[in-house]
Structures are given as structure tokens and as C-alpha cells.
Design a protein around this motif. Structure first.
Motif, short mmCIF file in Angstrom:
data_model
loop_
_atom_site.label_atom_id
_atom_site.label_comp_id
_atom_site.label_asym_id
_atom_site.label_seq_id
_atom_site.Cartn_x
_atom_site.Cartn_y
_atom_site.Cartn_z
N CYS A 207 0.96 -1.21 -0.11
CA CYS A 207 -0.03 0.01 -0.03
C CYS A 207 0.86 1.43 -0.04
CB CYS A 207 -1.06 -0.11 1.14
SG CYS A 207 -2.40 -0.89 1.33
N GLY A 225 -6.70 -2.32 6.05
CA GLY A 225 -6.05 -3.82 6.24
C GLY A 225 -7.01 -4.81 6.38
N ILE A 228 -8.67 -5.12 2.80
CA ILE A 228 -7.79 -5.84 1.65
C ILE A 228 -7.98 -7.50 2.15
CG2 ILE A 228 -5.40 -6.53 1.40
CD1 ILE A 228 -4.96 -3.52 1.93
N GLU A 229 -7.90 -7.74 3.35
CA GLU A 229 -8.24 -9.30 3.62
C GLU A 229 -9.64 -9.60 3.37
OE1 GLU A 229 -5.85 -11.43 4.96
OE2 GLU A 229 -4.54 -10.01 4.71
N TYR A 235 -2.48 -9.23 2.82
CA TYR A 235 -1.75 -7.87 2.98
C TYR A 235 -0.62 -8.24 3.62
CZ TYR A 235 -1.30 -3.12 4.81
OH TYR A 235 -0.77 -1.83 5.11
N LYS A 238 -0.18 -7.29 7.56
CA LYS A 238 -0.99 -7.94 8.45
C LYS A 238 -0.66 -8.18 9.85
CE LYS A 238 -0.86 -12.61 6.58
NZ LYS A 238 -1.50 -13.62 5.73
#
Length: 337
Positions: A207, A225, A228-229, A235, A238
Motif C-alpha cells: 500500500c 487492512g 484488503i483481507e 496484506y 497484516k
């Protein structure tokens, strides 16, 4: 670069550092405990609770920087009719809820204009609280309710979006707000379920951009975060459990990001971002796999309603990211460079 400056401003807000408890909106805790008529259900927001007491709504905001303490207790006896609103996303959600006549959008002002607030006859001031900010200056002496909107410190997308219910009660449109959140929740969970079922191999994702000598990335426990997951991405940060942005050395981010499949970033400038511009900005960028494979997706915050819409419509952003991760093509906010 203008897009670096805009992103830096966003990240400073996202990392937020907060303020003192408002002196205006308190009620006796014993009365609240003894006369609760109804607990208003909140399933995702971790920093907010609401109860109906003696015909009023009592909203309790937890201090995001010390969750053992209360930041503010807000007594809503009558809906607000002329609030001064300084946050883009709040102006946008109030517009969606049909509250245009009940607030004045002051999000384009550079500071809290005391004279303008007095002149408009504001009955509330909506602000973003920050840790150790030193207060709100002259507006604290006006006797106007200061509403400290800590929604941006929620760690999950639906947790932040659920604050819609609070704003609905603050402005007297609770039913409309609850209905809107139900739509957001239904859409988000359906999209998440679909993405996780269809995602055979999760693309690795990095990112954002370097700003000065720092590369800010969203923490693994931040709304970005989680998005994205939930969209089926893996990620690469993470394992960082921060809920806001994490300032890292560019070399640290580069080492983790060098083999990431997809790079999503936010910037702000009048012209579209290009690969040649990125290459000029840092010698690290062209070495990234996503740069070499042309798998960069950029959101120009000057040209989209990213800041206005996505905080309370995370289902929109989730749909965008799913489209990118599954189809490797532009979404609504993030465009394929």
C-alpha cells in the motif's frame, strides 16, 4: 508533490491523536443506570454504546487511546438543527440521510472559525478528536455542544460505518440511519463471503507511498487492512496490529513489498499518476514486482469521493478491491495505471 502532501494529511488524520472530554454533555451516571429504557444494539462499533433513557439517547464514546476511560458522554434530548460540521465524511453521510437543512458544511475551512460558528447560531460542533491536542481553543467557551466524533478510530470497516446510527439519532433520523446501515452491513457481508469463497490464490498486496523520509502503510488492524483481507487479498503488513497508519523506513517497506502482486495507493493531484512520475519520485518504486508487471491501482483523492463516501460505505470500497484482486482491472475509486 501535491499527491504526497494530500496523502500525508490523510495519514496524520488516520493516525489521530486525541483530546479532552467535553465539558458540556454529561448526565448523572446513577440516573443512566437506573432508568435505562432500551439498549440500542451495536454489533461492530467498539468505541460507542447508546441507550434510551427518560426519552433521551445517551451515547458513550470510549477513549480510543485508553479504552479503560470514557472520552465523552453525549445526551441527545432533542435533534440538532444547525450543526457546524468540519469533516468531509460526516457532511457526506448527513447529506445521504437527508439532513442538509440541519448542518453547515465547514470542511473546506482551514481552522475552527469562532466568529462564523457564532454567526450561524450553531447548536453543535462536530470535530475529530486527537490525543494530546491541547483542546479546541475558543470554541470551548461558546457553550455550544462539541461532539467528538471518534468513529475514524474504529479498527473495522463495519465498526466505523455503524456510527451512522449515532448520527441518525443526533439529527433525528434514526429509522433512516438504521435502515441505511442494514443495507451497508448486508452488502459488505455478502461481498466478503463471495470474495473468500472465490479466492483460490490470494494476491499479496502492498500500500501507499513514501512521504518525505517515511513510508506510511495501514496497520493490519486498520480499516484498510481489514478491507484488503476481506476482499481476498493477502496484506503483507497484516502482522502489524496497529489500527491506524504505521510510519516505516522506505527500505523496510520495500523489502516486504518487492514481490507483492498488487500495489494500491492513494494520491492527490490534478493530473493522473504515471509510471514515469513514480520512477522519478523514488528509485525503489521501479524495483517492485507490481511496478514491473503494471499491477498498480491508484486512487486520486482529488478526483474521486474516496474520503467522502468510503468511511460510511465500506461496501463500496470492498467491491472495488474485490474487482481489482479478481479481475486485475480498474474499480470505481482505484484506477489501473
Amino acid at each position: 508533490m501535491r499527491y504526497i502532501m494530500a496523502l500525508t494529511l490523510f495519514l496524520l488524520v488516520a493516525c489521530g491523536q486525541q483530546n479532552k472530554v467535553s465539558s458540556y454533555l454529561h448526565e448523572n451516571d446513577d440516573d443512566i443506570t437506573n432508568n435505562v429504557e432500551n439498549n440500542i444494539e451495536l454489533h461492530y462499533a467498539s468505541l460507542l454504546s447508546m441507550k434510551e433513557v427518560n426519552g433521551s439517547v445517551i451515547a458513550t464514546v470510549i477513549n480510543p487511546w485508553d479504552t479503560s476511560k470514557i472520552l465523552q458522554k453525549i445526551v441527545i434530548k432533542n435533534p440538532k438543527k444547525n450543526a457546524a460540521v468540519f469533516i468531509l465524511s460526516h457532511s457526506a453521510i448527513l447529506h445521504t440521510l437527508g439532513c442538509d437543512d440541519f448542518f453547515t458544511d465547514m470542511s473546506d475551512t482551514e481552522s475552527l472559525d469562532v466568529e462564523k460558528i457564532v454567526e450561524m447560531g450553531a447548536d453543535a460542533i462536530l470535530v475529530s478528536p486527537f490525543e494530546n491536542s491541547g483542546g479546541y481553543g475558543g470554541i470551548e467557551k461558546l457553550g455550544i455542544d462539541i461532539i467528538e466524533c471518534a468513529d475514524y478510530m474504529e479498527s473495522t470497516p463495519l465498526g466505523r460505518a455503524e456510527w451512522i446510527k449515532f448520527y441518525g439519532r443526533l439529527f433525528g433520523v434514526a429509522d433512516k440511519a438504521d435502515s441505511l446501515f442494514n443495507v451497508v452491513e448486508h452488502n459488505y457481508l455478502a461481498l466478503k463471503d463471495s470474495a473468500l469463497r472465490q479466492s483460490v490464490q490470494r494476491p499479496t498486496v502492498t500500500c501507499d507511498l513514501i512521504s518525505g523520509s517515511t513510508w506510511y502503510v495501514p496497520g493490519g488492524n486498520s480499516t484498510i487492512g481489514h478491507l484488503i483481507e476481506d476482499a481476498g487479498g493477502d496484506y503483507i503488513f497484516k502482522d502489524y496490529d496497529q489500527t491506524g497508519s504505521v510510519p516505516l523506513a522506505p527500505e523496510t517497506v520495500f523489502e516486504r513489498s518487492v514481490n507483492a502482486d498488487i500495489w494500491i495507493l492513494r494520491y492527490g493531484q490534478d493530473s493522473p499518476l504515471t509510471y514515469s512520475q513514480l520512477a522519478q519520485d523514488s528509485h525503489l518504486y521501479p524495483q517492485l514486482k507490481a511496478f514491473k508487471n503494471h499491477q498498480i491501482y491508484a486512487c486520486n483523492v482529488y478526483k474521486t469521493s474516496f474520503f467522502q463516501q468510503t468511511p460510511f460505505r465500506p461496501d463500496y470500497l470492498l467491491s472495488d478491491l474485490i474487482h481489482i484482486f479478481q479481475h486485475k482491472s480498474s474499480g470505481h475509486y482505484f484506477k489501473h495505471i
